[in-house]
Write a protein that holds these residues in place. Structure first.
Motif, short mmCIF file in Angstrom:
data_model
loop_
_atom_site.label_atom_id
_atom_site.label_comp_id
_atom_site.label_asym_id
_atom_site.label_seq_id
_atom_site.Cartn_x
_atom_site.Cartn_y
_atom_site.Cartn_z
N PRO A 25 9.28 38.32 -4.03
CA PRO A 25 9.31 37.94 -4.94
C PRO A 25 11.38 37.20 -4.65
CG PRO A 25 9.22 40.34 -6.17
CD PRO A 25 8.77 40.17 -4.48
N ASP A 26 11.32 36.37 -5.11
CA ASP A 26 11.74 35.45 -4.91
C ASP A 26 13.57 35.21 -6.13
OD1 ASP A 26 10.76 33.27 -6.52
OD2 ASP A 26 11.03 31.69 -4.83
N GLU A 27 14.17 34.32 -6.45
CA GLU A 27 14.94 34.31 -6.71
C GLU A 27 14.81 33.75 -8.49
OE1 GLU A 27 18.90 31.16 -8.45
OE2 GLU A 27 18.06 31.07 -5.99
N VAL A 28 13.16 32.94 -8.29
CA VAL A 28 12.98 32.36 -9.29
C VAL A 28 12.35 33.35 -10.12
CG1 VAL A 28 10.86 30.94 -10.47
CG2 VAL A 28 12.57 30.23 -8.50
N THR A 29 11.89 34.33 -9.43
CA THR A 29 10.86 35.29 -9.87
C THR A 29 11.63 36.17 -10.80
OG1 THR A 29 10.03 35.43 -7.72
CG2 THR A 29 9.29 36.78 -9.11
N PHE A 30 12.98 36.17 -10.47
CA PHE A 30 14.28 37.16 -10.59
C PHE A 30 14.23 37.06 -12.09
CE2 PHE A 30 14.21 39.21 -6.35
CZ PHE A 30 13.14 40.18 -7.34
N GLY A 76 16.46 42.56 -24.91
CA GLY A 76 16.67 42.64 -25.42
C GLY A 76 17.27 43.67 -24.31
N SER A 77 16.56 44.06 -22.85
CA SER A 77 16.18 45.29 -22.54
C SER A 77 17.70 45.61 -21.45
CB SER A 77 14.79 45.32 -21.61
OG SER A 77 14.82 46.20 -21.23
N ILE A 78 18.09 45.93 -22.00
CA ILE A 78 20.18 46.20 -20.45
C ILE A 78 19.13 46.85 -19.68
CG2 ILE A 78 21.84 47.27 -20.72
CD1 ILE A 78 22.43 46.56 -23.02
N THR A 79 18.48 48.22 -19.73
CA THR A 79 17.54 48.82 -18.30
C THR A 79 17.08 47.75 -17.32
OG1 THR A 79 17.20 51.63 -19.67
CG2 THR A 79 16.58 50.72 -17.96
N ASN A 80 15.95 47.13 -18.52
CA ASN A 80 15.36 46.32 -16.98
C ASN A 80 16.06 45.59 -16.69
OD1 ASN A 80 12.98 48.07 -17.28
ND2 ASN A 80 12.15 47.18 -19.08
N ALA A 81 16.73 44.76 -16.83
CA ALA A 81 17.74 44.18 -16.63
C ALA A 81 18.85 44.24 -15.57
CB ALA A 81 18.80 43.06 -17.35
N GLN A 82 18.73 45.35 -15.62
CA GLN A 82 19.80 45.93 -14.60
C GLN A 82 18.85 46.55 -13.48
OE1 GLN A 82 21.71 49.23 -16.86
NE2 GLN A 82 23.90 49.08 -15.93
N ARG A 83 17.59 46.94 -14.23
CA ARG A 83 16.76 47.14 -13.16
C ARG A 83 16.15 45.93 -12.15
NH1 ARG A 83 10.39 47.86 -14.83
NH2 ARG A 83 9.37 47.78 -12.69
N VAL A 84 16.49 45.12 -12.59
CA VAL A 84 16.24 43.79 -11.20
C VAL A 84 17.17 43.40 -10.90
CG1 VAL A 84 15.82 40.69 -12.27
CG2 VAL A 84 14.79 42.22 -13.45
N LEU A 85 18.37 43.47 -11.41
CA LEU A 85 19.72 42.66 -10.77
C LEU A 85 19.61 43.72 -9.37
CD1 LEU A 85 21.94 40.72 -11.27
CD2 LEU A 85 23.34 43.01 -12.04
N SER A 86 19.01 45.23 -9.66
CA SER A 86 19.41 46.08 -8.53
C SER A 86 18.41 45.42 -7.24
CB SER A 86 19.76 47.65 -9.35
OG SER A 86 19.19 48.57 -8.20
N LYS A 87 17.47 45.41 -7.84
CA LYS A 87 16.64 45.03 -6.43
C LYS A 87 16.47 43.94 -6.16
CE LYS A 87 10.88 44.77 -6.96
NZ LYS A 87 11.12 46.30 -6.26
N MET A 88 17.11 42.75 -6.73
CA MET A 88 17.06 41.82 -6.11
C MET A 88 18.69 42.01 -4.47
SD MET A 88 18.33 39.10 -8.90
CE MET A 88 18.66 37.34 -8.05
N SER A 89 19.35 43.11 -5.50
CA SER A 89 19.53 43.72 -4.03
C SER A 89 19.24 44.06 -3.24
CB SER A 89 21.55 44.52 -4.88
OG SER A 89 22.03 44.91 -3.85
#
Length: 358
Positions: free
Chosen positions: A156-161, A172-185
């Protein structure tokens, strides 16, 4: 050109490959797909050299430009009929049409067809399918497609995320948004300013000031300079959380960075004041924002006056009316259309004040 070919046929003359090819390339710039497909069929049915795959690429791009799903599918069907195997570019162009219209299920159908005939998907394929999910906020499906993407050994790249973040924002899913940010890191994919804004927008639906501050600090540590939009989103978080203290902090930061707030920022600030039932804070915020360069339109004045009336303070509502007239003169709004608009707004405000006084 099509008429010429028809005349040839009517007179028993079979057009040659050059005539048909010239007709095709005359039609393509005009994106006249129906006629272009007719010419392609002629080339096939009359035993001429078959149209090259790149011709279908141009046709599909024309369909994509028009966002015409039916035309796109007709082109793929004709390729099947002519036994020309579509490649990943053909399918990706078709996917871009479905994706732009938010047709996630159709995207998956095209993907299945690709796999059946042995066409390997690429990153664009999966990004198109995930983007299709953003239209209707199909969160579960978007994450499932990302798992399929990784299963096909495509990173996955920046476009994916960013697309995944958009889906999270929609739901409005905060948990999944944090999950995405963590995976990007973890994958060392550097987020963009858009990524952080999307995360903050998700948080704004819940009003977690602490979480928003954490994301904001992470953003600045990575070297991203906050913009007016950044602080406006933070004010939205404050509005949801009813946190006036933090809202003042946001305004102070905007002053430090010399950013000009817009009417959306002011509206969010007023929402905090409404929840706190604090008229003075709303007027103080107004003064500070005007000093920072903000220009306010009539609907904003109206909303401020309504707040005053709701609080039973007709005197402050009249003050809004006076200030609105002064601001119009100060900004040089003297045209007849503006004057008429001002009269209408004044009449509405006066009616509002009169009604509240009864």
């Amino acid at each position: 050109m099509v008429r010429t070919i028809t005349e040839y046929l009517d007179n028993g003359i079979e057009p040659d490959h050059i005539t048909l090819t010239n007709a095709l390339y005359v039609l393509l710039p005009k994106t006249d797909i129906e006629k272009a497909l007719w010419v392609v069929r002629m080339m096939y049915q009359h035993g001429k050299v078959r149209a090259e795959p790149r011709v279908f690429t141009v046709l599909l791009k024309a369909a994509a430009k028009r966002k015409n799903v039916a035309d796109g599918q007709k082109i793929i069907d004709l390729m099947d009929e002519m036994q020309i195997r579509p490649n990943v570019i053909h399918y990706n162009t078709l996917l871009s049409i479905y994706s732009g219209l938010g047709m996630a299920e159709e995207c998956l159908r095209v993907f299945t067809k690709m796999k059946e005939i042995g066409v390997d998907p690429d990153r664009f394929t999966f990004n198109s399918m995930i983007y299709a999910c953003t239209k209707e906020g199909e969160e579960e499906k978007a994450f499932r497609i990302m798992e399929m993407m990784e299963g096909n050994r495509i990173t996955p790249d920046e476009v994916t995320f960013n697309s995944l973040m958009s889906v999270c924002a929609k739901k409005g899913s905060i948990t999944n948004a944090q999950r995405v940010l963590s995976k990007m890191s973890k994958m060392q994919v550097e987020p963009s300013l858009i990524t952080f804004h999307t995360v903050l927008n998700v948080i704004a639906t819940d009003g977690s000031v602490g979480m928003a501050t954490e994301v904001f600090n992470q953003m600045t540590k990575l070297g991203f300079a906050p913009t007016t939009e950044t602080y406006t989103i933070l004010l939205n978080v404050c509005a949801t959380a009813h946190d006036l203290e933090k809202a003042w902090w946001v305004l102070e930061q905007m002053e430090i960075y010399e950013l000009v707030p817009d009417k959306v920022a002011f509206t969010s600030f007023v929402k905090v004041c409404v929840h706190k039932r604090n008229i003075d804070a709303a007027f103080e915020g107004l003064d500070r924002m005007i000093k920072m360069g903000m220009r306010i339109d009539n609907p904003v004045w109206m909303s401020l006056a309504k707040f005053c009336v709701t609080m039973g303070n007709q005197e402050r509502a009249r003050e809004v009316l006076v200030r609105m007239e002064k601001e119009h003169k100060k900004q040089g709004k003297q045209t007849s259309s503006i004057s008429e608009e001002l009269k209408v707004v004044k009449a509405r405000l006066e009616a509002l004040i009169a009604q509240s006084s009864q």
